[in-house]
Write a protein that holds these residues in place. Sequence first.
Motif, PDB file in Angstrom:
ATOM      1  N   UNK A 183       7.418 -18.023 -48.066  1.00 40.57           N
ATOM      2  CA  UNK A 183       6.685 -19.741 -47.932  1.00 40.57           C
ATOM      3  C   UNK A 183       7.237 -20.318 -46.538  1.00 40.57           C
ATOM      4  N   UNK A 184       8.225 -19.781 -45.644  1.00 40.25           N
ATOM      5  CA  UNK A 184       9.372 -20.069 -44.916  1.00 40.25           C
ATOM      6  C   UNK A 184       8.989 -19.670 -43.488  1.00 40.25           C
ATOM      7  N   UNK A 185       9.163 -20.487 -42.504  1.00 39.23           N
ATOM      8  CA  UNK A 185       8.098 -20.610 -41.304  1.00 39.23           C
ATOM      9  C   UNK A 185       8.813 -20.482 -40.180  1.00 39.23           C
ATOM     10  N   UNK A 186       8.846 -19.549 -39.380  1.00 36.16           N
ATOM     11  CA  UNK A 186       9.707 -19.836 -37.979  1.00 36.16           C
ATOM     12  C   UNK A 186       8.737 -19.698 -37.141  1.00 36.16           C
ATOM     13  N   UNK A 187       8.220 -20.510 -35.968  1.00 37.50           N
ATOM     14  CA  UNK A 187       7.031 -20.379 -35.334  1.00 37.50           C
ATOM     15  C   UNK A 187       7.667 -20.899 -34.094  1.00 37.50           C
ATOM     16  N   UNK A 188       7.929 -20.133 -32.930  1.00 32.15           N
ATOM     17  CA  UNK A 188       8.420 -19.974 -31.559  1.00 32.15           C
ATOM     18  C   UNK A 188       7.160 -20.272 -30.575  1.00 32.15           C
ATOM     19  N   UNK A 189       7.560 -21.460 -30.306  1.00 35.22           N
ATOM     20  CA  UNK A 189       5.937 -22.202 -28.841  1.00 35.22           C
ATOM     21  C   UNK A 189       5.825 -22.016 -27.932  1.00 35.22           C
ATOM     22  N   UNK A 190       4.553 -21.328 -27.656  1.00 34.43           N
ATOM     23  CA  UNK A 190       4.997 -20.688 -25.997  1.00 34.43           C
ATOM     24  C   UNK A 190       5.682 -21.886 -24.752  1.00 34.43           C
ATOM     25  N   UNK A 191       6.227 -21.064 -23.633  1.00 38.65           N
ATOM     26  CA  UNK A 191       6.707 -22.151 -22.355  1.00 38.65           C
ATOM     27  C   UNK A 191       5.055 -22.917 -21.513  1.00 38.65           C
ATOM     28  N   UNK A 192       5.614 -24.286 -21.610  1.00 38.89           N
ATOM     29  CA  UNK A 192       4.616 -24.619 -20.596  1.00 38.89           C
ATOM     30  C   UNK A 192       4.395 -24.497 -19.003  1.00 38.89           C
ATOM     31  N   UNK A 193       5.504 -24.105 -18.817  1.00 41.26           N
ATOM     32  CA  UNK A 193       6.195 -23.420 -17.462  1.00 41.26           C
ATOM     33  C   UNK A 193       4.821 -22.382 -17.186  1.00 41.26           C
ATOM     34  N   UNK A 194       4.727 -21.599 -17.892  1.00 37.22           N
ATOM     35  CA  UNK A 194       3.434 -20.302 -17.878  1.00 37.22           C
ATOM     36  C   UNK A 194       1.760 -20.780 -17.095  1.00 37.22           C
ATOM     37  N   UNK A 195       1.477 -19.772 -16.582  1.00 35.78           N
ATOM     38  CA  UNK A 195      -0.104 -20.490 -15.560  1.00 35.78           C
ATOM     39  C   UNK A 195       0.213 -21.147 -14.936  1.00 35.78           C
ATOM     40  N   UNK A 196      -1.163 -21.136 -14.132  1.00 40.59           N
ATOM     41  CA  UNK A 196      -0.889 -21.826 -13.650  1.00 40.59           C
ATOM     42  C   UNK A 196      -2.237 -23.549 -13.486  1.00 40.59           C
ATOM     43  N   UNK A 197      -3.054 -22.853 -14.607  1.00 40.79           N
ATOM     44  CA  UNK A 197      -3.923 -24.065 -14.928  1.00 40.79           C
ATOM     45  C   UNK A 197      -4.508 -24.822 -15.743  1.00 40.79           C
ATOM     46  N   UNK A 198      -3.802 -24.159 -16.672  1.00 46.36           N
ATOM     47  CA  UNK A 198      -3.434 -24.308 -18.189  1.00 46.36           C
ATOM     48  C   UNK A 198      -1.962 -25.302 -18.500  1.00 46.36           C
ATOM     49  N   UNK A 199      -1.971 -25.526 -19.842  1.00 44.05           N
ATOM     50  CA  UNK A 199      -0.706 -26.273 -19.954  1.00 44.05           C
ATOM     51  C   UNK A 199      -0.365 -25.135 -21.405  1.00 44.05           C
ATOM     52  N   UNK A 200       0.490 -25.695 -22.403  1.00 48.67           N
ATOM     53  CA  UNK A 200       0.837 -25.667 -23.311  1.00 48.67           C
ATOM     54  C   UNK A 200       1.698 -26.977 -24.231  1.00 48.67           C
ATOM     55  N   UNK A 201       1.158 -26.645 -25.730  1.00 48.36           N
ATOM     56  CA  UNK A 201       1.824 -27.950 -26.201  1.00 48.36           C
ATOM     57  C   UNK A 201       1.199 -28.421 -27.607  1.00 48.36           C
ATOM     58  N   UNK A 202       1.467 -29.099 -29.153  1.00 46.68           N
ATOM     59  CA  UNK A 202       1.172 -28.953 -30.138  1.00 46.68           C
ATOM     60  C   UNK A 202       1.037 -30.467 -30.697  1.00 46.68           C
TER      61      UNK A 202
END
Length: 277
Positions: free
Chosen positions: A234-253
Amino acid sequence: MTGSPLFRFGVVADPQYAPIAPSGTRYFSNTLWKLSEAIKVFNREDLAFVVTLGDIIDREWGSYAHLLPLYKALAHPNFFVLGNHDYYVAGDYLNSVLQTLGLRRAYYDFLGGGHRFIVVDGNEISLFANAKGTENYAAANRRISTMKAAGACNAHDVNGGISDEQFAWIQQVMNKAKAAGERVIVMGHYPIYPVHDLNLWDDTRLVDLLTSYDNFLLYINGHNHAGNFGAIGRKYFVNFKGMVETPTTTAFSIVQVYDNRIDIRAFGAEEPRTLSL
């Protein structure tokens, strides 16, 4: 699930801004509106802080002057983790990166929501954050040569490593946090688990260190724009997606920390997750 979180914090990975045309899946200049929209969402939330997990810019010193003013609209404390692209500037500017981002040094810790946060500097031993002729540049050359000879999949010059001194500091902070009864979340630019060709050069060593502590909860990072996830118990490793990717959608959390779980609220291309503690 019911109940209120102990605290929340916002996460942005790899905005990677540059005033240039798109290349492949990377829409560098679109980061201006994507980050502005993320900040509007963050400002409507009760957050302890917001962290950007590196690659604030893609290249060129002048890119900082375009992007950093957007953060002034943020209503919460702001923390930066540095990535490889943040050092893709002319050599004369290398020593000014930390000062420009308001940092005394690239690895540090702070208390948020009663939890200890540790920021690691995976650029410390690298071929891009250090001027040629310096001790750390020479150490990076030796390290990557040894890794290539051993056939390591992450022996690439876009990755970096950590010194013995920084490892000793991480262990010291972990020990202090354990003694104080603090749970720990670690933040870096480079993934460390599972195995990947974009991992930190010292991935296994850092995983072994962190997972040896029962108060370690989570490691978060960027760098691999596709995102990734791993768990050891129960020890976790999360790689968040790059905001720079894709033309019309974003990525944040927005990460919500509870006594018994961590919920990741995802926006745009990011993936929601619930992590049981």
